[in-house]
Design a protein around this motif. Structure first.
Motif, PDB file in Angstrom:
ATOM      1  N   SER A  95      20.638 -53.262  13.215  1.00 39.21           N
ATOM      2  CA  SER A  95      19.792 -54.349  13.731  1.00 39.21           C
ATOM      3  C   SER A  95      18.472 -53.808  14.260  1.00 39.21           C
ATOM      4  O   SER A  95      17.418 -54.442  14.102  1.00 39.21           O
ATOM      5  N   ALA A  96      18.498 -52.614  14.858  1.00 34.89           N
ATOM      6  CA  ALA A  96      17.267 -52.014  15.390  1.00 34.89           C
ATOM      7  C   ALA A  96      16.276 -51.724  14.275  1.00 34.89           C
ATOM      8  O   ALA A  96      15.078 -51.990  14.407  1.00 34.89           O
ATOM      9  N   VAL A  97      16.782 -51.201  13.160  1.00 33.67           N
ATOM     10  CA  VAL A  97      15.883 -50.774  12.087  1.00 33.67           C
ATOM     11  C   VAL A  97      15.060 -51.939  11.551  1.00 33.67           C
ATOM     12  O   VAL A  97      13.833 -51.881  11.468  1.00 33.67           O
ATOM     13  N   TYR A  98      15.730 -53.058  11.177  1.00 35.78           N
ATOM     14  CA  TYR A  98      14.931 -54.104  10.535  1.00 35.78           C
ATOM     15  C   TYR A  98      14.107 -54.910  11.528  1.00 35.78           C
ATOM     16  O   TYR A  98      13.037 -55.426  11.196  1.00 35.78           O
ATOM     17  N   VAL A  99      14.548 -54.997  12.800  1.00 36.68           N
ATOM     18  CA  VAL A  99      13.715 -55.678  13.795  1.00 36.68           C
ATOM     19  C   VAL A  99      12.512 -54.813  14.142  1.00 36.68           C
ATOM     20  O   VAL A  99      11.390 -55.311  14.271  1.00 36.68           O
ATOM     21  N   ILE A 100      12.713 -53.512  14.297  1.00 34.54           N
ATOM     22  CA  ILE A 100      11.606 -52.616  14.619  1.00 34.54           C
ATOM     23  C   ILE A 100      10.569 -52.623  13.495  1.00 34.54           C
ATOM     24  O   ILE A 100       9.364 -52.592  13.736  1.00 34.54           O
ATOM     25  N   LEU A 101      11.030 -52.706  12.246  1.00 35.89           N
ATOM     26  CA  LEU A 101      10.102 -52.692  11.126  1.00 35.89           C
ATOM     27  C   LEU A 101       9.272 -53.973  11.047  1.00 35.89           C
ATOM     28  O   LEU A 101       8.046 -53.922  10.975  1.00 35.89           O
ATOM     29  N   GLY A 102       9.948 -55.120  11.037  1.00 34.64           N
ATOM     30  CA  GLY A 102       9.241 -56.358  10.705  1.00 34.64           C
ATOM     31  C   GLY A 102       9.119 -57.392  11.797  1.00 34.64           C
ATOM     32  O   GLY A 102       8.494 -58.436  11.589  1.00 34.64           O
ATOM     33  N   GLY A 103       9.737 -57.173  12.958  1.00 38.74           N
ATOM     34  CA  GLY A 103       9.613 -58.135  14.048  1.00 38.74           C
ATOM     35  C   GLY A 103      10.161 -59.503  13.684  1.00 38.74           C
ATOM     36  O   GLY A 103      11.155 -59.631  12.961  1.00 38.74           O
ATOM     37  N   TYR A 104       9.489 -60.564  14.156  1.00 40.40           N
ATOM     38  CA  TYR A 104       9.996 -61.928  13.982  1.00 40.40           C
ATOM     39  C   TYR A 104      10.060 -62.337  12.511  1.00 40.40           C
ATOM     40  O   TYR A 104      10.989 -63.030  12.086  1.00 40.40           O
ATOM     41  N   SER A 105       9.078 -61.939  11.713  1.00 40.89           N
ATOM     42  CA  SER A 105       9.084 -62.313  10.287  1.00 40.89           C
ATOM     43  C   SER A 105      10.328 -61.770   9.587  1.00 40.89           C
ATOM     44  O   SER A 105      10.969 -62.478   8.802  1.00 40.89           O
ATOM     45  N   ALA A 106      10.666 -60.520   9.876  1.00 40.48           N
ATOM     46  CA  ALA A 106      11.859 -59.923   9.264  1.00 40.48           C
ATOM     47  C   ALA A 106      13.118 -60.641   9.714  1.00 40.48           C
ATOM     48  O   ALA A 106      14.017 -60.911   8.907  1.00 40.48           O
ATOM     49  N   THR A 107      13.209 -60.969  10.996  1.00 39.83           N
ATOM     50  CA  THR A 107      14.408 -61.640  11.496  1.00 39.83           C
ATOM     51  C   THR A 107      14.516 -63.051  10.932  1.00 39.83           C
ATOM     52  O   THR A 107      15.616 -63.510  10.606  1.00 39.83           O
ATOM     53  N   ALA A 108      13.380 -63.764  10.777  1.00 41.40           N
ATOM     54  CA  ALA A 108      13.429 -65.136  10.268  1.00 41.40           C
ATOM     55  C   ALA A 108      13.896 -65.177   8.812  1.00 41.40           C
ATOM     56  O   ALA A 108      14.729 -66.009   8.434  1.00 41.40           O
ATOM     57  N   ILE A 109      13.361 -64.275   7.991  1.00 42.14           N
ATOM     58  CA  ILE A 109      13.782 -64.239   6.581  1.00 42.14           C
ATOM     59  C   ILE A 109      15.243 -63.814   6.470  1.00 42.14           C
ATOM     60  O   ILE A 109      16.023 -64.396   5.706  1.00 42.14           O
ATOM     61  N   ASN A 110      15.614 -62.794   7.225  1.00 36.87           N
ATOM     62  CA  ASN A 110      17.015 -62.364   7.224  1.00 36.87           C
ATOM     63  C   ASN A 110      17.939 -63.468   7.736  1.00 36.87           C
ATOM     64  O   ASN A 110      19.049 -63.650   7.229  1.00 36.87           O
ATOM     65  N   ASP A 111      17.491 -64.195   8.765  1.00 34.04           N
ATOM     66  CA  ASP A 111      18.298 -65.285   9.315  1.00 34.04           C
ATOM     67  C   ASP A 111      18.585 -66.345   8.256  1.00 34.04           C
ATOM     68  O   ASP A 111      19.664 -66.947   8.240  1.00 34.04           O
ATOM     69  N   PHE A 112      17.614 -66.607   7.383  1.00 29.20           N
ATOM     70  CA  PHE A 112      17.822 -67.612   6.334  1.00 29.20           C
ATOM     71  C   PHE A 112      18.937 -67.169   5.390  1.00 29.20           C
ATOM     72  O   PHE A 112      19.851 -67.940   5.074  1.00 29.20           O
ATOM     73  N   ILE A 113      18.885 -65.908   4.966  1.00 28.21           N
ATOM     74  CA  ILE A 113      19.926 -65.376   4.084  1.00 28.21           C
ATOM     75  C   ILE A 113      21.269 -65.342   4.810  1.00 28.21           C
ATOM     76  O   ILE A 113      22.307 -65.734   4.265  1.00 28.21           O
ATOM     77  N   GLN A 114      21.248 -64.888   6.053  1.00 32.02           N
ATOM     78  CA  GLN A 114      22.476 -64.821   6.838  1.00 32.02           C
ATOM     79  C   GLN A 114      23.062 -66.204   7.080  1.00 32.02           C
ATOM     80  O   GLN A 114      24.282 -66.379   7.096  1.00 32.02           O
ATOM     81  N   GLY A 115      22.196 -67.202   7.250  1.00 31.23           N
ATOM     82  CA  GLY A 115      22.661 -68.567   7.467  1.00 31.23           C
ATOM     83  C   GLY A 115      23.410 -69.117   6.263  1.00 31.23           C
ATOM     84  O   GLY A 115      24.419 -69.816   6.410  1.00 31.23           O
ATOM     85  N   ILE A 116      22.923 -68.812   5.062  1.00 30.83           N
ATOM     86  CA  ILE A 116      23.611 -69.250   3.847  1.00 30.83           C
ATOM     87  C   ILE A 116      24.999 -68.624   3.762  1.00 30.83           C
ATOM     88  O   ILE A 116      25.990 -69.289   3.431  1.00 30.83           O
ATOM     89  N   VAL A 117      25.082 -67.327   4.079  1.00 28.77           N
ATOM     90  CA  VAL A 117      26.383 -66.643   4.093  1.00 28.77           C
ATOM     91  C   VAL A 117      27.321 -67.307   5.093  1.00 28.77           C
ATOM     92  O   VAL A 117      28.515 -67.522   4.818  1.00 28.77           O
ATOM     93  N   MET A 118      26.802 -67.672   6.265  1.00 22.01           N
ATOM     94  CA  MET A 118      27.624 -68.310   7.292  1.00 22.01           C
ATOM     95  C   MET A 118      28.158 -69.661   6.830  1.00 22.01           C
ATOM     96  O   MET A 118      29.328 -69.992   7.053  1.00 22.01           O
ATOM     97  N   LEU A 119      27.318 -70.463   6.182  1.00 15.64           N
ATOM     98  CA  LEU A 119      27.745 -71.786   5.718  1.00 15.64           C
ATOM     99  C   LEU A 119      28.860 -71.675   4.681  1.00 15.64           C
ATOM    100  O   LEU A 119      29.860 -72.397   4.746  1.00 15.64           O
ATOM    101  N   VAL A 120      28.688 -70.773   3.729  1.00  9.13           N
ATOM    102  CA  VAL A 120      29.719 -70.587   2.697  1.00  9.13           C
ATOM    103  C   VAL A 120      30.982 -70.006   3.320  1.00  9.13           C
ATOM    104  O   VAL A 120      32.104 -70.463   3.040  1.00  9.13           O
ATOM    105  N   GLY A 121      30.816 -69.010   4.186  1.00 11.87           N
ATOM    106  CA  GLY A 121      31.973 -68.333   4.770  1.00 11.87           C
ATOM    107  C   GLY A 121      32.818 -69.241   5.624  1.00 11.87           C
ATOM    108  O   GLY A 121      34.053 -69.258   5.491  1.00 11.87           O
ATOM    109  N   ILE A 122      32.210 -70.024   6.503  1.00 11.20           N
ATOM    110  CA  ILE A 122      32.998 -70.860   7.415  1.00 11.20           C
ATOM    111  C   ILE A 122      33.693 -71.976   6.647  1.00 11.20           C
ATOM    112  O   ILE A 122      34.816 -72.378   6.983  1.00 11.20           O
ATOM    113  N   SER A 123      33.063 -72.469   5.569  1.00  7.47           N
ATOM    114  CA  SER A 123      33.709 -73.504   4.745  1.00  7.47           C
ATOM    115  C   SER A 123      34.985 -72.961   4.114  1.00  7.47           C
ATOM    116  O   SER A 123      36.024 -73.637   4.096  1.00  7.47           O
ATOM    117  N   ALA A 124      34.919 -71.718   3.620  1.00  8.37           N
ATOM    118  CA  ALA A 124      36.097 -71.101   3.006  1.00  8.37           C
ATOM    119  C   ALA A 124      37.188 -70.845   4.036  1.00  8.37           C
ATOM    120  O   ALA A 124      38.380 -71.083   3.778  1.00  8.37           O
TER     121      ALA A 124
END
Length: 521
Positions: A173-202
Motif C-alpha cells: 500500500s505504501a508503494v503505490y500511494v507514495i508513487l501516485g497519491g490520490y490519483s493512484a488510489t482513486a484509479i485503484n479503488d475503482f478496480i478494487q471496487g469491481i472486485v469487491m462487488l463480484v466477490g461479495i455476490s459470490a
C-alpha cells in the motif's frame, strides 16, 4: 491447478496492476493539490468507488460481519442497510455539494485546514491534526488485523504468517500511494471496487446455498440451542444493534478520510451521479457482508458441534475475528477462495491507502508546513511521502498485537474522530452561528469519552474489574461497556453540544463568516 498456486498467480497479476497504476500516475502528480486531491478534478465513478472502498474493508467483512452476525443473526443486515442509506446516500446528498464548494473557495485541502479557515482558528487546525494522526492509527491496525487473518486461513501460514502478511500489505500500500497519491488510489479503488462487488455476490450466494437455501437457513437459525430471535427482523438485541448502526453509519459524516472525497470531486453533476453509484455499491457490499454474517452460527460453533468449525473462546468470549474465515473455508468451493482473498485485499488496500494519505497530508499541511518558511511544492510532496512510511510503520507495530479485536480498534477510532468532528464539520457547512468554542467543546467531549472508556473498560486494568462487574449487573438495555455504544454516544452528543454551546459563546467574526459562505450564494 492447486488452489493456493492459482490464488498466488491471481495476487501477482493484481499487485502488478496496482503498481503499474502507481507508476502511471506519478508523472501526473506534480503538486500538493495533485497528490492530496487529484487536482480537484476526479469524476463521479472514481469518487463514488473511492468513497465506498474506503468505507468498507476487512474490518467490515471479517470483523464486524463475524461478531454481529453471531450476536444479532439475520437482523445484522440492518447494519448494511444503515451504511447504505445513512452512511452513503445521505452524506452525498447533504454534505457533498457544500463541502466541495466551501473547501474549494477556502483552499482547504484537509479537514483541520477547513476548521482553521472556517472558524479563523489556527489552534483548531493544530489540535484536530493531532487527533487525526493519533486516532487513524488504531483503525489502520484493525484493517491489517482482518486482512492477515484471511490470508493465514487461505495459505495456512501459521503464527508467523500473521506478521508476514501485515508487513507485506504495508509495503504494497505504501508503494503505490507514495508513487501516485490520490490519483493512484482513486484509479485503484475503482478496480478494487469491481472486485469487491463480484466477490461479495459470490460469497453470499454460496453461503446461503450451502446452508440449504434461504428458507431452510432461516429455519435452522431459529433452532440453535441457547439462542432466540436470530432469524427475526430485529433480532435478539435491537437496542445494541441500533448502536452499531449509528456508529458505522453516522460515523462517516465526521471522518476526514471520507469527507475529503467530496473535496476532490470534479463538479456538481458528478455529485448527483456519485450519490446513486455510492449508494448501490454500499447496498451490495455492506448489505451482502452483514447478510452473510447473519448465518455465521450455521457454520461456526464454540462447543465443537459436528459439521461446524470450532471457534476458540478468548477472554471469555468467542474469537469473532476467526469466524468469517471459518465460514468461507466451509461454504466456498476451493476455486473461489482466491476470489475472496482478492475481495478482502481490495477492500483493505483501498481503505489503507485512504487512511495513510489522510494522515500524512494532515501532518504535512497542518503541522509541518506552517513551521517551515518558503516550503516548495516539491519539498512538501517529499515530506508527504516520508510520513506515509512513518504512519504505516507505527500502525504495523500496533497491528502485530493480536490481543485487540478488529471491532474494538475500529470503534475507538471512529468514536474519537467522528465524536470530535461530526458536529463542527456538519454545522460549519450550514450555519453562520456556530462558534469556535463549540468546536472545542466537541473535540474535548469526543476525545474525552473515548479515552475515559478505554481506561475504564478497554485496557483490562484489574483496578476497574469491580466497576465493570457492577455495570454488567445493572442489566441495562444498552451495553455501555461496549466501545461501539460509547462511540455512537459521542457522535450524537457532538450533534447536540455544538449548537447549544454556540448559543452561549462569543459570536464568530462577521468577515470570516461572509468569506466562508461566499461560494454558496
Amino acid at each position: 491447478m492447486n488452489t493456493q498456486i492459482s490464488t498466488i498467480l491471481i495476487l501477482i497479476v493484481y499487485i502488478m496492476i496496482m503498481l503499474g497504476i502507481g507508476i502511471y500516475t506519478v508523472k501526473r502528480t506534480k503538486s500538493v493539490n495533485d497528490f492530496v486531491l487529484g487536482g480537484r478534478n476526479v469524476g463521479s465513478w472514481l469518487t463514488a468507488f473511492a468513497y465506498g472502498t474506503s468505507y468498507f474493508s476487512a474490518v467490515v467483512f471479517i470483523g464486524y460481519a463475524g461478531q454481529f452476525g453471531w450476536n444479532f443473526g439475520i437482523s445484522s443486515t440492518w447494519i448494511g442497510i444503515g451504511n447504505a442509506v445513512i452512511g452513503s446516500m445521505l452524506p452525498w446528498l447533504i454534505l457533498g455539494r457544500r463541502t466541495r464548494l466551501m473547501t474549494n473557495h477556502l483552499e482547504a485541502k484537509t479537514m483541520p485546514e477547513f476548521f482553521e479557515k472556517r472558524f479563523n482558528s489556527p489552534s483548531l487546525k493544530l489540535v484536530s491534526a493531532v487527533i487525526v494522526f493519533i486516532f487513524l492509527i488504531p483503525y489502520t491496525a484493525s484493517v491489517y488485523n482482518g486482512l492477515s487473518r484471511l490470508f493465514s486461513m487461505a495459505f495456512n501460514l501459521g503464527e508467523n504468517g500473521y506478521a508476514y502478511i501485515i508487513i507485506a500489505m504495508a509495503v504494497l500500500s505504501a508503494v503505490y500511494v507514495i508513487l501516485g497519491g490520490y490519483s493512484a488510489t482513486a484509479i485503484n479503488d475503482f478496480i478494487q471496487g469491481i472486485v469487491m462487488l463480484v466477490g461479495i455476490s459470490a460469497v453470499v450466494y454460496f453461503t446461503v446455498k450451502n446452508a440449504g437455501g434461504f428458507s431452510t437457513a432461516l429455519e435452522n437459525l431459529g433452532k440453535i440451542e441457547g439462542t432466540e430471535n436470530l432469524n427475526t427482523v430485529f433480532g435478539p438485541d435491537p437496542w445494541n444493534l441500533l448502536g452499531v448502526v449509528i456508529l458505522t453509519s453516522l460515523g462517516t459524516w465526521g471522518l476526514p478520510q471520507m469527507v475529503q472525497k467530496f473535496y476532490a470531486i470534479k463538479d456538481e453533476q458528478a455529485i448527483v451521479k456519485g450519490t446513486v453509484i455510492s449508494t448501490i455499491f454500499a447496498f451490495v457490499v455492506a448489505g451482502g457482508s452483514y447478510f452473510m454474517g447473519g448465518f455465521i452460527r450455521l457454520y461456526c460453533s464454540i462447543s465443537g458441534e459436528e459439521g461446524k468449525a470450532s471457534v476458540n473462546v478468548v477472554n471469555g468470549r468467542p474469537e469473532f475475528d476467526a469466524m468469517v474465515p471459518a465460514l468461507l473455508e466451509n461454504a466456498l468451493p476451493d476455486i473461489l477462495i482466491g476470489l475472496v482473498v482478492m475481495l478482502v485485499l481490495s477492500a483493505s488496500l483501498s481503505t489503507l491507502s485512504s487512511l495513510v494519505l489522510t494522515s500524512s497530508s494532515t501532518l504535512t499541511i497542518d503541522l509541518i508546513k506552517p513551521r517551515i518558511r518558503n516550503m516548495t511544492d516539491k519539498k512538501e510532496v517529499f515530506i508527504l511521502r516520508v510520513l506515509i512510511a512513518v504512519f504505516l510503520i507505527v500502525s504495523v507495530i500496533i497491528a502485530l498485537n493480536k490481543n485487540s479485536s478488529i471491532t474494538t480498534l475500529m470503534s475507538y477510532s471512529w468514536g474519537a474522530l467522528s465524536g470530535a468532528f461530526l458536529g463542527p464539520f456538519l454545522y460549519g457547512l450550514f450555519s453562520k452561528k456556530i462558534t469556535s468554542a463549540s468546536c472545542w467543546a466537541s473535540f474535548i467531549l469526543g476525545i474525552g469519552i473515548t479515552i475515559v472508556h478505554m481506561v475504564l473498560f478497554g485496557f483490562g486494568i484489574p483496578a476497574f474489574d469491580g466497576l465493570k462487574q457492577s455495570v454488567a449487573e445493572l442489566n441495562l438495555p444498552v451495553n455501555i461497556l461496549s466501545p461501539i455504544n460509547a462511540g455512537a454516544f459521542s457522535m450524537i452528543l457532538s450533534l447536540i453540544i455544538v449548537p447549544v454551546v454556540s448559543i452561549f459563546t462569543k459570536k464568530p467574526d462577521e468577515k470570516t463568516i461572509e468569506n466562508a459562505f461566499e461560494s454558496l450564494r
